[in-house]
Motif scaffolding. Structure first.
Motif, PDB file in Angstrom:
ATOM      1  N   GLN A  72     -65.751 -56.215 -30.312  1.00 21.99           N
ATOM      2  CA  GLN A  72     -64.705 -57.229 -30.212  1.00 21.99           C
ATOM      3  C   GLN A  72     -64.370 -57.773 -28.637  1.00 21.99           C
ATOM      4  OE1 GLN A  72     -61.930 -55.525 -32.841  1.00 21.99           O
ATOM      5  NE2 GLN A  72     -63.124 -55.851 -34.663  1.00 21.99           N
ATOM      6  N   LEU A  73     -65.267 -57.411 -27.935  1.00 21.74           N
ATOM      7  CA  LEU A  73     -64.952 -57.762 -26.410  1.00 21.74           C
ATOM      8  C   LEU A  73     -63.492 -56.898 -25.952  1.00 21.74           C
ATOM      9  CD1 LEU A  73     -65.800 -61.570 -26.619  1.00 21.74           C
ATOM     10  CD2 LEU A  73     -67.402 -59.589 -26.163  1.00 21.74           C
ATOM     11  N   GLY A  74     -63.487 -55.987 -26.295  1.00 19.84           N
ATOM     12  CA  GLY A  74     -62.607 -55.247 -25.741  1.00 19.84           C
ATOM     13  C   GLY A  74     -63.028 -54.462 -24.513  1.00 19.84           C
ATOM     14  N   LYS A  75     -62.132 -54.771 -23.633  1.00 16.49           N
ATOM     15  CA  LYS A  75     -62.381 -54.215 -22.085  1.00 16.49           C
ATOM     16  C   LYS A  75     -62.122 -52.528 -21.843  1.00 16.49           C
ATOM     17  CE  LYS A  75     -61.260 -58.628 -20.216  1.00 16.49           C
ATOM     18  NZ  LYS A  75     -60.445 -59.487 -19.185  1.00 16.49           N
ATOM     19  N   GLY A  76     -62.714 -52.192 -20.940  1.00 16.47           N
ATOM     20  CA  GLY A  76     -62.615 -50.652 -20.426  1.00 16.47           C
ATOM     21  C   GLY A  76     -61.544 -50.442 -19.437  1.00 16.47           C
ATOM     22  N   THR A  77     -60.188 -51.049 -19.707  1.00 22.26           N
ATOM     23  CA  THR A  77     -59.182 -50.982 -18.690  1.00 22.26           C
ATOM     24  C   THR A  77     -58.150 -50.198 -19.392  1.00 22.26           C
ATOM     25  OG1 THR A  77     -58.142 -53.179 -19.761  1.00 22.26           O
ATOM     26  CG2 THR A  77     -59.472 -53.194 -17.857  1.00 22.26           C
ATOM     27  N   GLU A  78     -57.183 -49.734 -18.472  1.00 20.63           N
ATOM     28  CA  GLU A  78     -56.032 -48.688 -18.778  1.00 20.63           C
ATOM     29  C   GLU A  78     -55.467 -49.195 -20.162  1.00 20.63           C
ATOM     30  OE1 GLU A  78     -54.125 -46.701 -15.552  1.00 20.63           O
ATOM     31  OE2 GLU A  78     -55.466 -47.516 -14.237  1.00 20.63           O
ATOM     32  N   ASP A  79     -54.981 -50.541 -19.938  1.00 16.49           N
ATOM     33  CA  ASP A  79     -54.030 -51.073 -21.064  1.00 16.49           C
ATOM     34  C   ASP A  79     -54.848 -51.118 -22.476  1.00 16.49           C
ATOM     35  OD1 ASP A  79     -55.786 -52.966 -20.239  1.00 16.49           O
ATOM     36  OD2 ASP A  79     -54.254 -54.715 -20.328  1.00 16.49           O
ATOM     37  N   ASN A  80     -56.083 -50.974 -22.349  1.00 17.66           N
ATOM     38  CA  ASN A  80     -56.939 -50.930 -23.788  1.00 17.66           C
ATOM     39  C   ASN A  80     -57.358 -49.500 -24.221  1.00 17.66           C
ATOM     40  OD1 ASN A  80     -58.000 -52.308 -25.868  1.00 17.66           O
ATOM     41  ND2 ASN A  80     -60.153 -52.185 -25.057  1.00 17.66           N
ATOM     42  N   LEU A  81     -56.902 -48.519 -23.446  1.00 14.04           N
ATOM     43  CA  LEU A  81     -57.492 -47.223 -23.949  1.00 14.04           C
ATOM     44  C   LEU A  81     -56.631 -46.158 -23.964  1.00 14.04           C
ATOM     45  CD1 LEU A  81     -60.106 -47.066 -20.770  1.00 14.04           C
ATOM     46  CD2 LEU A  81     -60.609 -47.434 -23.489  1.00 14.04           C
ATOM     47  N   VAL A  82     -56.704 -45.289 -24.981  1.00 16.43           N
ATOM     48  CA  VAL A  82     -55.806 -44.011 -25.206  1.00 16.43           C
ATOM     49  C   VAL A  82     -57.058 -42.676 -25.257  1.00 16.43           C
ATOM     50  CG1 VAL A  82     -54.155 -45.346 -26.320  1.00 16.43           C
ATOM     51  CG2 VAL A  82     -56.010 -44.435 -27.731  1.00 16.43           C
ATOM     52  N   MET A  83     -56.099 -41.722 -25.203  1.00 24.38           N
ATOM     53  CA  MET A  83     -56.707 -40.424 -25.185  1.00 24.38           C
ATOM     54  C   MET A  83     -56.590 -39.928 -26.749  1.00 24.38           C
ATOM     55  SD  MET A  83     -58.408 -39.911 -22.601  1.00 24.38           S
ATOM     56  CE  MET A  83     -59.111 -38.377 -22.781  1.00 24.38           C
ATOM     57  N   LEU A  84     -57.614 -39.514 -27.359  1.00 27.44           N
ATOM     58  CA  LEU A  84     -57.317 -39.130 -28.999  1.00 27.44           C
ATOM     59  C   LEU A  84     -58.048 -37.794 -28.902  1.00 27.44           C
ATOM     60  CD1 LEU A  84     -57.649 -42.303 -30.987  1.00 27.44           C
ATOM     61  CD2 LEU A  84     -55.604 -41.217 -30.236  1.00 27.44           C
ATOM     62  N   CYS A  85     -57.899 -36.925 -29.918  1.00 29.68           N
ATOM     63  CA  CYS A  85     -58.807 -35.793 -30.381  1.00 29.68           C
ATOM     64  C   CYS A  85     -59.607 -36.381 -31.263  1.00 29.68           C
ATOM     65  CB  CYS A  85     -57.819 -34.525 -30.699  1.00 29.68           C
ATOM     66  SG  CYS A  85     -57.080 -34.990 -32.467  1.00 29.68           S
ATOM     67  N   VAL A  86     -60.526 -35.406 -31.543  1.00 33.24           N
ATOM     68  CA  VAL A  86     -61.675 -35.925 -32.459  1.00 33.24           C
ATOM     69  C   VAL A  86     -61.278 -36.238 -33.806  1.00 33.24           C
ATOM     70  CG1 VAL A  86     -63.883 -35.009 -33.618  1.00 33.24           C
ATOM     71  CG2 VAL A  86     -63.487 -34.493 -31.279  1.00 33.24           C
TER      72      VAL A  86
END
Length: 101
Positions: A61-75
């Protein structure tokens, strides 16, 4: 006949938009910053093993690979994020609190 045809030289400027496969890709530097920001643990359950970086707005959906779009999640939570609307809303609220507009 072929002596007259000359290849066009490569342009000297950079691309304005990244190639399609590069859009949304997470660079190692960005991954490290997101990992440090989230204290090396899942933002939903707090586990520190089997972490993955998750796009809030998906790459498709054209999401960027920037800090404001990323989070750390476990599996386990990563699977929940892809199947549960409530989990995606929690991730959205987490990012909204970190990066208010």
């Amino acid at each position: 006949m072929f002596e007259e045809v000359k290849a066009a030289p490569k342009p000297s400027y950079k691309r304005r938009t990244p190639k399609r496969r590069e859009r949304g890709r997470i660079k190692p530097k960005t991954y490290t910053r997101v990992f440090d920001r989230d204290n090396g643990q899942c933002i939903l359950c707090g586990r520190g093993d089997t972490l993955q970086c998750h796009h809030h707005v998906y790459r498709s959906q054209l999401g960027k690979g920037t800090e404001d779009n990323l989070v750390m999640l476990c599996v386990r939570c990563h699977e929940l994020a892809h199947s549960s609307k409530e989990t995606r809303e929690r991730i959205g609220m987490y990012l909204k609190n970190l990066y208010p507009v």
